[in-house]
Write an enzyme that holds these catalytic residues in place. Structure first.
Site, PDB file in Angstrom:
ATOM      1  N   SER A  98       0.831  -1.205   0.000  1.00 38.41           N
ATOM      2  CA  SER A  98       0.000   0.000   0.000  1.00 38.41           C
ATOM      3  C   SER A  98       0.867   1.256   0.000  1.00 38.41           C
ATOM      4  O   SER A  98       0.580   2.224  -0.716  1.00 38.41           O
ATOM      5  CB  SER A  98      -0.928   0.017   1.218  1.00 38.41           C
ATOM      6  OG  SER A  98      -1.894  -0.997   1.144  1.00 38.41           O
ATOM      7  N   HIS A 143     -17.947  10.437   2.348  1.00 37.08           N
ATOM      8  CA  HIS A 143     -17.951  10.173   0.903  1.00 37.08           C
ATOM      9  C   HIS A 143     -16.826   9.204   0.557  1.00 37.08           C
ATOM     10  O   HIS A 143     -15.670   9.602   0.430  1.00 37.08           O
ATOM     11  CB  HIS A 143     -17.813  11.480   0.116  1.00 37.08           C
ATOM     12  CG  HIS A 143     -18.960  12.421   0.340  1.00 37.08           C
ATOM     13  ND1 HIS A 143     -18.924  13.406   1.308  1.00 37.08           N
ATOM     14  CD2 HIS A 143     -20.182  12.485  -0.235  1.00 37.08           C
ATOM     15  CE1 HIS A 143     -20.068  14.061   1.297  1.00 37.08           C
ATOM     16  NE2 HIS A 143     -20.859  13.523   0.379  1.00 37.08           N
ATOM     17  N   GLY A 144     -17.199   7.907   0.441  1.00 33.97           N
ATOM     18  CA  GLY A 144     -16.241   6.880   0.076  1.00 33.97           C
ATOM     19  C   GLY A 144     -16.482   6.407  -1.339  1.00 33.97           C
ATOM     20  O   GLY A 144     -15.794   6.796  -2.283  1.00 33.97           O
ATOM     21  N   SER A 145     -17.521   5.574  -1.520  1.00 34.79           N
ATOM     22  CA  SER A 145     -17.834   5.060  -2.853  1.00 34.79           C
ATOM     23  C   SER A 145     -18.401   6.144  -3.769  1.00 34.79           C
ATOM     24  O   SER A 145     -18.484   5.944  -4.975  1.00 34.79           O
ATOM     25  CB  SER A 145     -18.837   3.903  -2.746  1.00 34.79           C
ATOM     26  OG  SER A 145     -18.251   2.791  -2.091  1.00 34.79           O
ATOM     27  N   GLN A 287      -8.036 -36.206   1.360  1.00 35.92           N
ATOM     28  CA  GLN A 287      -8.719 -35.671   0.192  1.00 35.92           C
ATOM     29  C   GLN A 287      -9.155 -34.218   0.367  1.00 35.92           C
ATOM     30  O   GLN A 287      -9.003 -33.394  -0.537  1.00 35.92           O
ATOM     31  CB  GLN A 287      -9.927 -36.536  -0.160  1.00 35.92           C
ATOM     32  CG  GLN A 287      -9.557 -37.916  -0.695  1.00 35.92           C
ATOM     33  CD  GLN A 287     -10.788 -38.739  -1.062  1.00 35.92           C
ATOM     34  OE1 GLN A 287     -11.908 -38.265  -0.969  1.00 35.92           O
ATOM     35  NE2 GLN A 287     -10.554 -39.969  -1.484  1.00 35.92           N
ATOM     36  N   GLY A 347      -5.057 -25.139  11.087  1.00 38.59           N
ATOM     37  CA  GLY A 347      -5.723 -25.295  12.365  1.00 38.59           C
ATOM     38  C   GLY A 347      -5.422 -24.128  13.291  1.00 38.59           C
ATOM     39  O   GLY A 347      -5.403 -22.973  12.876  1.00 38.59           O
ATOM     40  N   GLY A 348      -5.152 -24.429  14.557  1.00 38.37           N
ATOM     41  CA  GLY A 348      -4.874 -23.389  15.531  1.00 38.37           C
ATOM     42  C   GLY A 348      -3.627 -22.586  15.187  1.00 38.37           C
ATOM     43  O   GLY A 348      -3.547 -21.383  15.467  1.00 38.37           O
ATOM     44  N   GLU A 371      -9.859   1.394  -2.744  1.00 36.92           N
ATOM     45  CA  GLU A 371      -9.758   1.559  -4.201  1.00 36.92           C
ATOM     46  C   GLU A 371     -10.980   0.974  -4.911  1.00 36.92           C
ATOM     47  O   GLU A 371     -10.883   0.416  -6.008  1.00 36.92           O
ATOM     48  CB  GLU A 371      -8.485   0.910  -4.756  1.00 36.92           C
ATOM     49  CG  GLU A 371      -7.225   1.159  -3.962  1.00 36.92           C
ATOM     50  CD  GLU A 371      -6.758   2.594  -3.981  1.00 36.92           C
ATOM     51  OE1 GLU A 371      -7.432   3.428  -4.601  1.00 36.92           O
ATOM     52  OE2 GLU A 371      -5.733   2.870  -3.355  1.00 36.92           O
TER      53      GLU A 371
END
Length: 392
Positions: A98, A143-145, A287, A347-348, A371
């Protein structure tokens, strides 16, 4: 910190489609990430601090304005090279990518494309070297989008402009030296202004308590009667199309970048699946785990081909905004799904800072929003294929 054992997947021999220069540039960025980013990034994310020590390295690998002409301090590379650099940096961390994306596509690009020679010569070399860092002021608290609804404005005061307003969710804001800020004039027309740190009334408070992009500095840009010299107005393009042109370049870099995050999650899960023994055999022999891995490498391969073709189109100046939107939306969604599947496979351990997966997953939750959100990009594609505007 565990050693960085990353091996990039290339299931369709896509390297054969790259030039030797492309591969040299990518490999230099990959080596730098392994040496300078991987050993420090987990601690930086845990501490929620951007590691400023990596700025000279980013400049050295050409991450700041790689496609900017050499006469202005850039590397003069093509768009595929730019994409490959972003891929390798985001393999390290989305927040670091970024920082580079903002510097390149949202600060250097508009100065190069919309500025005059005096502005290019004053700002671009110092931005390319990392001596100066920049930020991009478009998004506002309300005001974003819908950036066209911005309320940040400037008035002509004869010998200067008077700028008022605020921008939010701004990468690099807390330490930026310059900001390319989009604001409306008295007629309501959107223009770009270069605002420099030290101008009275210009402040950049940092945003804290983020669960995402923790190794990236985010903040606000606040303007209270800031006197901006008239020569700091970008003269060669105005209207909403000007900042949206910058976003096209940034979105293109994101489409490549998130492939790196996906690759890292896949590579980690693949290696773990061969080492982790359960019920007397590696979990990669089961599998359901093979299904996850097979789907991961398939989606990564599709994203690689999508970006390579988009890069070719950009090199020919044929890429449309809608095509870039499709790649950004598809590839971020792909990377998020791979991060989540990889996390399950570990997993953990998947939530531990000993591995990069959870950090990537949290970062990508921001990337899927900034963006242009996932849904907004869907509507851009919908508009492009139907000709019917869902935004109105």
């Amino acid at each position: 910190m565990k050693p960085d054992l990353f091996e990039a997947p290339d299931y369709y021999n896509i390297d054969d489609l790259l030039t030797e220069e492309h591969k040299l540039i990518r490999d230099a960025a990959r080596s730098w990430v392994k040496r300078d980013v991987s050993p420090i990034i987990e601690e930086a994310a845990q501490e929620a601090k951007f590691p400023k020590s990596i700025i000279p390295g980013l400049a050295e690998i050409g991450a700041f304005g790689p496609y900017i002409p050499e006469q202005y301090g850039g590397a003069g590379l093509d768009q595929i090279s730019y994409g490959l650099i972003m891929q390798e940096i985001e393999r390290g961390d989305s927040g670091v990518r970024s920082t580079a994306s903002v510097q390149s596509s949202l600060v250097m690009y508009p100065i190069w494309k919309y500025g005059n020679e005096e502005q290019r010569n004053k700002y671009l070399p110092k931005l390319a070297s990392g001596e100066w860092m920049g930020s991009f002021g478009l998004t506002e608290p309300d005001h974003g989008s819908n950036p066209g609804g911005m309320v940040t404005n400037f008035k002509d005061k004869g010998d200067h402009y008077l700028l008022n307003g605020a921008k939010m969710w701004i990468s690099n804001s807390p330490f930026c030296d310059v900001a390319v800020v989009w604001a409306k004039n008295e007629e309501g027309r959107i223009h770009g202004l270069i605002v420099e740190r030290g101008m009275e009334g210009f402040t950049t408070p940092e945003t804290h308590n983020k669960w995402s992009l923790r190794a990236s500095a985010t903040g606000e840009l606040i303007f209270q009667d800031v006197k901006v010299p008239k020569e700091n107005l970008l003269p060669n393009k105005s209207g909403l199309g000007a900042p949206l042109g910058c976003l096209d370049s940034a979105r293109y870099g994101i489409a490549w970048g998130v492939i790196g995050a996906a690759m890292d999650c896949y590579d980690t899960a693949l290696r773990y699946s061969k080492e982790r023994i359960q019920f007397g055999k590696p979990i990669g022999q089961f599998q359901l785990q093979q299904k996850k891995l097979a789907e991961m490498i398939t989606e990564i391969t599709k994203a690689q081909l999508l970006c390579l073709r988009l890069g070719q189109l950009k090199n020919e100046n044929k890429a449309t905004s809608a095509q870039i939107s499709m790649a950004k939306r598809n590839n971020v969604d792909m990377a998020l799904k791979i991060a989540r599947d990889a996390r399950q496979m570990l997993g953990g351990m998947g939530i531990s800072g000993e591995y990069s997966i959870m950090r990537h997953m949290m970062n990508l939750e921001s990337v899927v929003t900034y963006e242009g959100t996932h849904d907004i990009h869907l509507l851009i594609t919908g508009l492009d294929v139907t000709g019917l505007n869902a935004f109105k």
